[in-house]
Design a protein around this motif. Structure first.
Motif, PDB file in Angstrom:
ATOM      1  N   ASP A 154     -18.696 -22.480  -3.684  1.00 35.48           N
ATOM      2  CA  ASP A 154     -19.917 -22.497  -4.488  1.00 35.48           C
ATOM      3  C   ASP A 154     -19.620 -22.948  -5.917  1.00 35.48           C
ATOM      4  O   ASP A 154     -20.356 -23.762  -6.488  1.00 35.48           O
ATOM      5  N   ALA A 155     -18.534 -22.449  -6.488  1.00 36.52           N
ATOM      6  CA  ALA A 155     -18.144 -22.875  -7.837  1.00 36.52           C
ATOM      7  C   ALA A 155     -17.888 -24.375  -7.865  1.00 36.52           C
ATOM      8  O   ALA A 155     -18.355 -25.088  -8.763  1.00 36.52           O
ATOM      9  N   ASP A 156     -17.161 -24.860  -6.873  1.00 35.65           N
ATOM     10  CA  ASP A 156     -16.855 -26.288  -6.789  1.00 35.65           C
ATOM     11  C   ASP A 156     -18.126 -27.126  -6.707  1.00 35.65           C
ATOM     12  O   ASP A 156     -18.245 -28.152  -7.383  1.00 35.65           O
ATOM     13  N   LYS A 157     -19.089 -26.684  -5.917  1.00 31.33           N
ATOM     14  CA  LYS A 157     -20.359 -27.406  -5.795  1.00 31.33           C
ATOM     15  C   LYS A 157     -21.116 -27.445  -7.118  1.00 31.33           C
ATOM     16  O   LYS A 157     -21.933 -28.341  -7.341  1.00 31.33           O
ATOM     17  N   LYS A 158     -20.835 -26.482  -7.988  1.00 27.97           N
ATOM     18  CA  LYS A 158     -21.516 -26.411  -9.288  1.00 27.97           C
ATOM     19  C   LYS A 158     -20.630 -26.961 -10.398  1.00 27.97           C
ATOM     20  O   LYS A 158     -20.823 -26.666 -11.577  1.00 27.97           O
ATOM     21  N   ASN A 159     -19.637 -27.762 -10.010  1.00 27.94           N
ATOM     22  CA  ASN A 159     -18.750 -28.470 -10.934  1.00 27.94           C
ATOM     23  C   ASN A 159     -17.880 -27.533 -11.773  1.00 27.94           C
ATOM     24  O   ASN A 159     -17.590 -27.811 -12.935  1.00 27.94           O
ATOM     25  N   ILE A 160     -17.473 -26.419 -11.186  1.00 22.55           N
ATOM     26  CA  ILE A 160     -16.534 -25.499 -11.829  1.00 22.55           C
ATOM     27  C   ILE A 160     -15.221 -25.590 -11.056  1.00 22.55           C
ATOM     28  O   ILE A 160     -15.187 -25.361  -9.849  1.00 22.55           O
ATOM     29  N   SER A 161     -14.154 -25.926 -11.752  1.00 24.80           N
ATOM     30  CA  SER A 161     -12.831 -25.951 -11.125  1.00 24.80           C
ATOM     31  C   SER A 161     -12.290 -24.534 -11.063  1.00 24.80           C
ATOM     32  O   SER A 161     -12.336 -23.805 -12.054  1.00 24.80           O
ATOM     33  N   VAL A 162     -11.777 -24.143  -9.913  1.00 21.72           N
ATOM     34  CA  VAL A 162     -11.169 -22.835  -9.748  1.00 21.72           C
ATOM     35  C   VAL A 162      -9.669 -23.030  -9.664  1.00 21.72           C
ATOM     36  O   VAL A 162      -9.171 -23.698  -8.759  1.00 21.72           O
ATOM     37  N   ILE A 163      -8.956 -22.451 -10.641  1.00 21.73           N
ATOM     38  CA  ILE A 163      -7.516 -22.596 -10.734  1.00 21.73           C
ATOM     39  C   ILE A 163      -6.889 -21.233 -10.476  1.00 21.73           C
ATOM     40  O   ILE A 163      -7.208 -20.260 -11.154  1.00 21.73           O
TER      41      ILE A 163
END
Length: 171
Positions: A154-163
């Motif tokens: 979901d974060a990725d779909k909202k243009n948030i990179s998860v590191i």
């Protein structure tokens, strides 16, 4: 910063802005962040978001009771005596781990969801997590943590990179 040559990128401009992370915000999911640290003064976009064993809520009376989150935040965005990878980055400390550095997947997911839900308010573009576990996983483990995988997607779909940095407990 030296190992990855980050300082060589800082003078480069895109759309008239140097590539230092200016106008970007990173959620640091950890033990909190001590924003009174001299290298992190003015970096906080809000008070600590406390998610430990409760609904995530802003808490202006806490910092970092372990120092690990402050260390991670410094690597990301320190900007005084030392420089982090992106000295222009703003930070939100999201406390999902207790003073001993322990936590649970419920609080972790809640912290991630808070960052996703508040992305537009703070221009959150990255969720950073430096975690460890006492369990050694030898295979792909999406099925074990499906709800966490769903939040990452979901974060990725909202243009948030998860590191996510792992292995703090050598696993």
């Amino acid at each position: 910063v030296n190992i990855i040559n980050a300082s060589k990128i800082w003078p480069i401009q895109i759309a008239g802005k140097n590539i230092t992370g200016v106008d970007e915000t990173v959620c640091v999911l950890d033990t909190g962040v001590d924003f009174t640290h001299s290298d992190l003064i003015g970096k906080n976009k809000t008070c600590i978001i406390d998610c430990v064993n409760k609904v995530c809520a802003e808490n202006c009376s806490i910092g970092d009771d372990n120092s690990h989150g402050t260390h991670v935040a410094g690597i990301i965005a320190a900007n005084n005596n030392i420089k982090g990878v992106g000295p222009g980055i703003g930070l939100i400390g999201v406390k999902v781990l207790d003073a001993g550095g322990s936590g649970n997947s419920i609080d972790l997911r809640a912290g991630m969801q808070w960052c996703i839900d508040n992305r537009a308010n703070y221009n959150i573009s990255v969720i950073s997590m430096s975690l460890g576990t006492t369990v050694l996983y030898e295979n792909y483990c999406d099925n074990l943590f499906q709800t966490t995988a769903d939040i990452v997607d979901d974060a990725d779909k909202k243009n948030i990179s998860v590191i996510a940095a792992t292995g703090n407990e050598a696993n």
